[in-house]
Design a protein around this motif. Structure first.
Motif, PDB file in Angstrom:
ATOM      1  N   VAL A 114      -0.603  -9.640 -11.085  1.00 24.05           N
ATOM      2  CA  VAL A 114      -0.868 -10.828 -11.919  1.00 24.05           C
ATOM      3  C   VAL A 114      -1.059 -10.563 -13.411  1.00 24.05           C
ATOM      4  O   VAL A 114      -0.985 -11.500 -14.209  1.00 24.05           O
ATOM      5  CB  VAL A 114      -2.100 -11.624 -11.395  1.00 24.05           C
ATOM      6  N   LEU A 170      -6.967 -13.688 -15.816  1.00 22.49           N
ATOM      7  CA  LEU A 170      -7.721 -13.337 -14.608  1.00 22.49           C
ATOM      8  C   LEU A 170      -9.203 -13.204 -14.949  1.00 22.49           C
ATOM      9  O   LEU A 170      -9.546 -12.668 -16.004  1.00 22.49           O
ATOM     10  CB  LEU A 170      -7.183 -11.990 -14.086  1.00 22.49           C
ATOM     11  N   ILE A 202      -6.738 -17.159 -13.075  1.00 23.87           N
ATOM     12  CA  ILE A 202      -6.890 -16.767 -11.665  1.00 23.87           C
ATOM     13  C   ILE A 202      -8.318 -16.244 -11.479  1.00 23.87           C
ATOM     14  O   ILE A 202      -8.802 -15.450 -12.293  1.00 23.87           O
ATOM     15  CB  ILE A 202      -5.867 -15.662 -11.317  1.00 23.87           C
ATOM     16  N   ALA A 204     -10.760 -14.090  -9.251  1.00 24.74           N
ATOM     17  CA  ALA A 204     -10.864 -13.094  -8.180  1.00 24.74           C
ATOM     18  C   ALA A 204     -12.345 -12.854  -7.897  1.00 24.74           C
ATOM     19  O   ALA A 204     -13.097 -12.475  -8.801  1.00 24.74           O
ATOM     20  CB  ALA A 204     -10.190 -11.795  -8.612  1.00 24.74           C
ATOM     21  N   CYS A 231      -6.868 -21.535  -7.098  1.00 32.25           N
ATOM     22  CA  CYS A 231      -6.972 -20.440  -8.093  1.00 32.25           C
ATOM     23  C   CYS A 231      -7.698 -19.195  -7.600  1.00 32.25           C
ATOM     24  O   CYS A 231      -7.760 -18.201  -8.317  1.00 32.25           O
ATOM     25  CB  CYS A 231      -7.658 -20.946  -9.360  1.00 32.25           C
ATOM     26  N   ILE A 233      -8.755 -15.877  -5.214  1.00 29.56           N
ATOM     27  CA  ILE A 233      -8.523 -14.855  -4.183  1.00 29.56           C
ATOM     28  C   ILE A 233      -9.865 -14.137  -4.005  1.00 29.56           C
ATOM     29  O   ILE A 233     -10.556 -13.871  -4.975  1.00 29.56           O
ATOM     30  CB  ILE A 233      -7.383 -13.873  -4.562  1.00 29.56           C
ATOM     31  N   ASN A 255      -5.767 -18.169  -2.070  1.00 32.13           N
ATOM     32  CA  ASN A 255      -4.520 -18.801  -2.480  1.00 32.13           C
ATOM     33  C   ASN A 255      -3.302 -18.011  -1.976  1.00 32.13           C
ATOM     34  O   ASN A 255      -3.188 -16.801  -2.213  1.00 32.13           O
ATOM     35  CB  ASN A 255      -4.510 -18.890  -4.013  1.00 32.13           C
ATOM     36  N   LEU A 258      -1.254 -15.905  -4.472  1.00 35.55           N
ATOM     37  CA  LEU A 258      -1.973 -14.714  -4.939  1.00 35.55           C
ATOM     38  C   LEU A 258      -2.012 -13.644  -3.850  1.00 35.55           C
ATOM     39  O   LEU A 258      -1.761 -12.466  -4.107  1.00 35.55           O
ATOM     40  CB  LEU A 258      -3.394 -15.094  -5.377  1.00 35.55           C
TER      41      LEU A 258
END
Ligand SMILES: Cc1ncc(COP(=O)(O)O)c(C=O)c1O
Length: 396
Positions: A114, A170, A202, A204, A231, A233, A255, A258
């Motif tokens: 990503v 991210l 994103i 995480a 959005c 993970i 997701n 992802l």
């Protein structure tokens, strides 16, 4: 022949722990019985029903071949069942779950999927160092979100400059948190998801410590909250939950795009988790939580003992409701490193300097509760006897 290592290796911060390792060896060579409260590696054994599942399946030739890259279907189904049971979250195991060779592997590989050169990665400081290495190895630019005591060690999302938020790709979060042992309220999770959706970032979430919890606390999954599926993970590990650090097994969920991106990276880098280890992990995820409860009670007793003992020494620290760490302020007159070094040299007790987790960790040290109570008591007795901390005025 002149060997030049890739310049990306120079992007890593100086390895603070190398000097401490050297010091530890020096102390050991003098014959000192070193007590290591440095690393978060459970001393309690993997529960027997999990070991038995490995023993049952390790001899089967079917398990001696290359595993499926993204994990056995049955492993991913077990992960999905566990998420349903534990968090009430429904996952499609085929598209929304991927096996990992320990969550560290996934955390390190995910940015390959990503992060493009020049993208900003929002990283908590202090934080698990792999968020940073995954960022810079892929040409990302780190923006550190300080975790401050006055904010309960939760990042102040409002303090992220608009231009940084615009360029960010991210964000890493980790609750229950290593190293601060902080937990986050549902309201923060909602705000973080909204922030990331508003800025196309994103999210995480590293949830390695979700099951090491006390006083009835149940850590939530980020996926419980509205909008998360767009959005988020989440990286989960069996390492801490089931005392399986050496086994190397975890999983990523969330997701589908992802998870799929991470799967593509992994297909090109590794060849999956040994299937017999996946069988053992299935036994862990589907099995009884009795041992987990027993182990949490052990950590809780150690926590209580150690918080009281450290406070009696004059070290300020909060009572965490999750993780097996204590995050204590160093006494006045010391930095994280100078305190850690003095404790090690004069008492043979290894603790971790907060600055090793990022500059905002300065002023703190982390004690790991992964040794028996008697050893914790012995560690505190040695620190007390060495008179390293001078009375109640020691607070910074
Ligand atoms: C916050 C955090 N995330 C992830 C990991 C990686 O754990 P594992 O690779 O064993 O799953 C650790 C290990 O200490 C950790 O502290």
């Amino acid at each position: 022949m002149q060997i030049n290592l890739a310049s990306r290796l120079k992007l890593l911060p100086p390895y603070l722990f190398a000097e401490l390792d050297r010091l530890k060896r020096e102390v050991q060579q003098k014959g000192v019985d070193v007590i290591s409260l440095g690393i978060g590696d459970p001393d309690l054994p993997t529960p027997p029903h999990i070991v038995a599942a490995l023993q049952r399946t390790a001899g089967d030739p079917v398990n001696h071949r290359y595993p499926d890259y993204q994990g056995l279907d049955r492993f991913r189904e077990a992960a999905a069942r566990w998420y349903k049971r534990r968090f009430g979250v429904t996952l499609d195991p085929a598209r929304e779950a991927c096996a990992l060779i320990g969550s560290k592997e996934g955390i390190a590989n995910f940015p390959v999927a990503v992060v493009d050169p020049g993208d900003i990665v929002l990283i908590p400081s202090p934080g698990y160092p792999v968020y940073y290495s995954g960022c810079v190895f892929n040409g990302g630019e780190a923006y550190f979100m300080p975790l401050r005591k006055e904010n309960g060690f939760i990042p102040d999302l409002g303090a992220i400059p608009a231009e940084v938020a615009r360029r960010a790709k991210l964000m890493w979060l980790n609750y229950p948190n290593n190293p601060t042992a902080a937990t986050a309220e549902p309201e923060f999770f909602r705000r973080a998801i909204k922030f990331c959706l508003d800025h196309n970032i994103i999210l995480a979430h590293d949830i390695a410590y979700s099951e090491i919890a006390f006083d009835g606390y149940r850590a939530p999954s980020m996926l419980e909250f509205e909008g998360a599926r767009d959005c988020v993970i989440e990286f989960h590990s069996l390492s801490k939950t089931y005392s399986m650090t050496g086994w190397r097994v975890g999983f990523a969920v969330g997701n589908a795009k992802l998870v799929g991106g991470l799967g593509t990276v992994k297909t090109n880098i590794d060849s999956g988790v040994f299937q017999a280890v996946q069988e053992a992990a299935i036994a862990a995820l589907d099995g009884s939580d009795d041992k987990l409860r027993e182990y949490c009670a052990v950590y809780q007793r150690r926590r209580d003992l150690m918080v009281d003992a450290l406070r009696a020494l004059g070290l300020e620290c909060e009572v965490p409701r999750a993780t097996f760490y204590l995050w204590a302020q160093v006494p006045r007159g010391y930095t994280s490193v100078s305190f850690t070094e003095r404790v090690l040299k004069e008492t043979g007790v290894v603790i971790t300097p907060g600055s090793g987790f990022g500059s905002s960790g300065e002023g703190y040290v982390r004690f790991s509760l992964t040794v028996p109570s008697e050893r914790l008591q012995e560690a505190v007795a040695r620190i007390k006897a060495a008179k390293i901390i001078c009375g109640a005025v020691a607070f910074r």
